[in-house]
Design an enzyme around this catalytic site. Structure first.
Site, PDB file in Angstrom:
ATOM      1  N   SER A 188     -10.610   0.529   3.483  1.00 33.56           N
ATOM      2  CA  SER A 188      -9.838   0.025   4.619  1.00 33.56           C
ATOM      3  C   SER A 188      -9.109   1.181   5.296  1.00 33.56           C
ATOM      4  O   SER A 188      -8.281   1.831   4.674  1.00 33.56           O
ATOM      5  CB  SER A 188      -8.827  -1.025   4.151  1.00 33.56           C
ATOM      6  OG  SER A 188      -9.491  -2.134   3.585  1.00 33.56           O
ATOM      7  N   GLU A 199      -4.069   3.237   6.868  1.00 32.03           N
ATOM      8  CA  GLU A 199      -3.841   3.193   5.419  1.00 32.03           C
ATOM      9  C   GLU A 199      -4.334   4.488   4.784  1.00 32.03           C
ATOM     10  O   GLU A 199      -3.824   4.934   3.762  1.00 32.03           O
ATOM     11  CB  GLU A 199      -4.570   1.994   4.806  1.00 32.03           C
ATOM     12  CG  GLU A 199      -4.377   1.838   3.318  1.00 32.03           C
ATOM     13  CD  GLU A 199      -5.044   0.599   2.767  1.00 32.03           C
ATOM     14  OE1 GLU A 199      -5.492   0.632   1.605  1.00 32.03           O
ATOM     15  OE2 GLU A 199      -5.122  -0.419   3.480  1.00 32.03           O
ATOM     16  N   ARG A 241       0.821  -1.220   0.000  1.00 33.99           N
ATOM     17  CA  ARG A 241       0.000   0.000   0.000  1.00 33.99           C
ATOM     18  C   ARG A 241       0.854   1.270   0.000  1.00 33.99           C
ATOM     19  O   ARG A 241       0.474   2.274   0.600  1.00 33.99           O
ATOM     20  CB  ARG A 241      -0.967   0.023   1.187  1.00 33.99           C
ATOM     21  CG  ARG A 241      -1.911  -1.154   1.236  1.00 33.99           C
ATOM     22  CD  ARG A 241      -2.799  -1.254   0.001  1.00 33.99           C
ATOM     23  NE  ARG A 241      -3.633  -2.434   0.066  1.00 33.99           N
ATOM     24  CZ  ARG A 241      -3.288  -3.627  -0.442  1.00 33.99           C
ATOM     25  NH1 ARG A 241      -2.142  -3.751  -1.091  1.00 33.99           N
ATOM     26  NH2 ARG A 241      -4.076  -4.667  -0.347  1.00 33.99           N
TER      27      ARG A 241
END
Length: 595
Positions: free
Chosen positions: A239, A336, A165
């Site tokens: 998320s 995130e 990510r």
């Protein structure tokens, strides 16, 4: 003609649908527009942040600067043979629509990423991933505008530094490159090649054959719809937390000791990945509500805007989750989501000199003072900016300082020089190494010195549990920590060259005696300055009180604080009463906010 909008409402430009505004906003349709923008006063005199589809952002209040957004579209299949297809798409293309278009054209490789909100540009920036596939696995090149050189450059995957990510666009090159187009290497086949991950494996077994790319895309979207909220109906950023990747030794020795049922997956040599959603649910947060924010009951990895949530609601809920999961499992969750703010908070962890105050065996009135402002640990500061924690110096008192301010994670450590009172606490950084090495920014000579002192941290075969560091050498040139621009300022500590740091409109200098005019120019236009003032009488290696005040008067920050006091400076209350307007004495635990 570029139009800069003022007081722009950003609420509809993010999937969280949380009220947010920007002082300035501009869109661009091509490179010529970007060149005009980067030459403008609006660009060069402000904080700048680039947004895409707004699916991974949380604005913490008004953005005091310029927001940029791409309007570059287009899709093209531009090379093809029996085994490969190269497809290029503009950065502002809707990602989910682009994946559907690839599937419709019989191009395999991205179907596992179907239904993910956002834009094509974000696929490279965020390295989006799902069901065993990451965008970086399929990206052939990324065409960017380099805002430093005002030229178009093309980066290959190794230059993009794709990770979990993350990418170079989120780390050291954040704010430098603006993604224009992304090129993908796909396969001209109707059969899927990636269906061995979790529910897709079960889906293929149920079919009894190799699924088509269309079937995989449909199944992925069905699974996503069953677990994740539709941003059109309820605001979220997908998320909110990363699945933590941690040291395998620490996982076995500490995490499983606390709870032997914690699931994990191999994630590389000596590393395991733990599902964050499981941790959050087991910590009791399923459906938990704070203000208008909620942990989504169907997927605990997601925080949603349930009832007109504010950014503060989301952050309070996030912080409560992080703290509880860490207490229960010994694992530190990391967001995130990009938390966007132009606010900065500085905590003075220590404001004393090399011997601290009180000094051992000293009976002077300062050392005997009962005023807590006169109890000074060795000089250090914690800077909270852009959603991350940056530590300046690691003193012998660091353990005590970290416990006092309830410090749970670090995103980088900035070292001024290698004198013991500024590096003596390095071994106490080990709790921050379980999610990977702590990144340390320092001069070449300091790096060599620490390698000698801490040789046990740099051996090829490390003893389990020792702190692990990623040492990054710096010069006088600016560098970036996860997109935050850091400007080193070289000063002299007596004859020794050392480093201070400017972060945005704040600068921290300690152990200064002299500074050149060239480096001094980096101190103009500050909203806040912390600088050393050892004592009232002159010292060969430190600024005295009068010298520090003279430098402050010359560079004229809006506010200034004096640190690195010896007991000779006198009682805090006396120093405070004699300082000019907008100049203050530091004390341990002082919190400074820069807006």
């Amino acid at each position: 003609m570029i139009t800069f909008e003022h007081n722009k409402d950003l609420t509809s430009l993010t999937t969280f649908a949380i009220p947010a505004r920007a002082r300035l906003y501009a869109e661009y349709a091509d490179v010529k527009d970007l060149i005009r923008i980067t030459r403008s006063d609006e660009y060069n005199s402000n904080n700048v942040f680039h947004i895409g589809g707004g699916s991974n952002l949380l604005f913490d209040g008004e953005y005091d600067g310029l927001i940029l957004k791409s309007k570059i579209k287009g899709r093209q299949i531009y090379l093809k043979d029996d085994k490969t297809v190269y497809v290029i798409a503009g950065a502002s293309e809707n990602w989910s629509d682009f994946v559907d278009w690839c599937v419709e054209n019989g191009l395999g490789g991205l179907e596992n990423l179907a239904g993910i909100p956002g834009e094509v540009g974000a696929s490279a920036v965020q390295n989006v991933g799902a069901y065993g596939v990451e965008a970086g696995d399929r990206i052939f090149s990324v065409e960017c505008f380099d805002s430093f050189t005002r030229k178009v450059v093309t980066l290959k995957p190794n230059e993009c530094k794709f990770g979990y990510r993350t990418s170079v666009f989120k780390t050291e090159a954040k704010g430098r490159y603006y993604v224009l187009r992304v090129s993908y290497l796909l396969t001209p086949s109707d059969e899927s090649s990636e269906y061995g991950y979790g529910p897709l494996k079960s889906f293929a077994e149920k079919l009894g054959r190799v699924p088509t790319i269309g079937e995989i895309a449909d199944e992925v979207k069905r699974i996503r719809d069953s677990k994740l909220p539709n941003p059109a109906e309820i605001g979220s950023a997908g998320s909110f937390f990363k699945n933590p990747v941690i040291n395998e030794y620490y996982f076995n020795e500490e995490v499983l000791r606390r709870n032997p049922d914690v699931p994990s997956y191999k994630a590389g040599e000596n590393l395991v990945k733990v599902p964050a959603g499981w941790l959050i649910e087991q910590a009791g947060f399923k459906g938990k509500v704070v203000g208008g924010a909620q942990v989504y009951p169907k997927q605990c990895l997601v925080l949603v805007n349930k009832n007109n949530a504010s950014a503060e609601d989301v952050l309070n809920l996030s912080n409560e989750i992080i703290k509880t999961v860490n207490e229960k499992f010994g694992i530190m969750l990391e967001p995130e989501v990009n938390i966007i703010s132009t606010k900065m908070k500085i905590t003075i962890l220590g404001s004393g000199t090399s011997k601290g105050v009180p000094e051992i065996a000293c009976g002077c009135r300062v050392c005997r003072s009962h005023d807590m402002h006169d109890k000074r640990l060795r000089a250090s500061a914690l800077v909270e900016v852009d959603g991350q924690n940056l530590l300046i110096d690691v003193t012998p008192d660091f353990r005590q300082q970290a416990l006092r301010c309830d410090l749970h994670h670090l995103d980088g450590v900035l070292i001024t020089h290698s004198h013991y009172d500024h590096v003596g606490g390095f071994d106490d950084l080990r709790p921050f190494c379980f999610n990977g090495p702590v990144t340390v920014y320092l001069r070449h000579d300091v790096n060599e010195d620490l390698h000698r002192r801490l040789d046990y941290c740099f051996k090829s075969h490390l003893y389990p549990g020792v702190p692990v560091f990623d040492m990054k050498e710096i010069s006088r040139s600016p560098f970036y920590i996860n997109g935050t621009r850091i400007l080193p300022i070289e000063v002299r500590h007596g004859k020794l060259p050392i480093v201070g740091y400017r972060i945005g409109d704040f600068a921290y200098l300690t152990d200064v005696k002299t500074i050149s005019d060239e480096e001094k120019s980096k101190l103009f236009g500050l909203k806040g300055l912390v600088i050393n003032a050892l004592r009232r009488r002159e010292h060969f290696a430190h600024l005295s009180l009068s010298e520090a005040l003279a430098l402050i008067d010359e560079v004229k920050p809006e506010r200034a604080w004096l640190t690195h006091f010896s007991h000779e400076m006198g009682l805090h209350s006396e120093v405070e009463s004699m300082l000019p307007e907008n100049v203050y004495p530091c004390y341990d635990g002082l919190e400074i906010e820069i807006k």
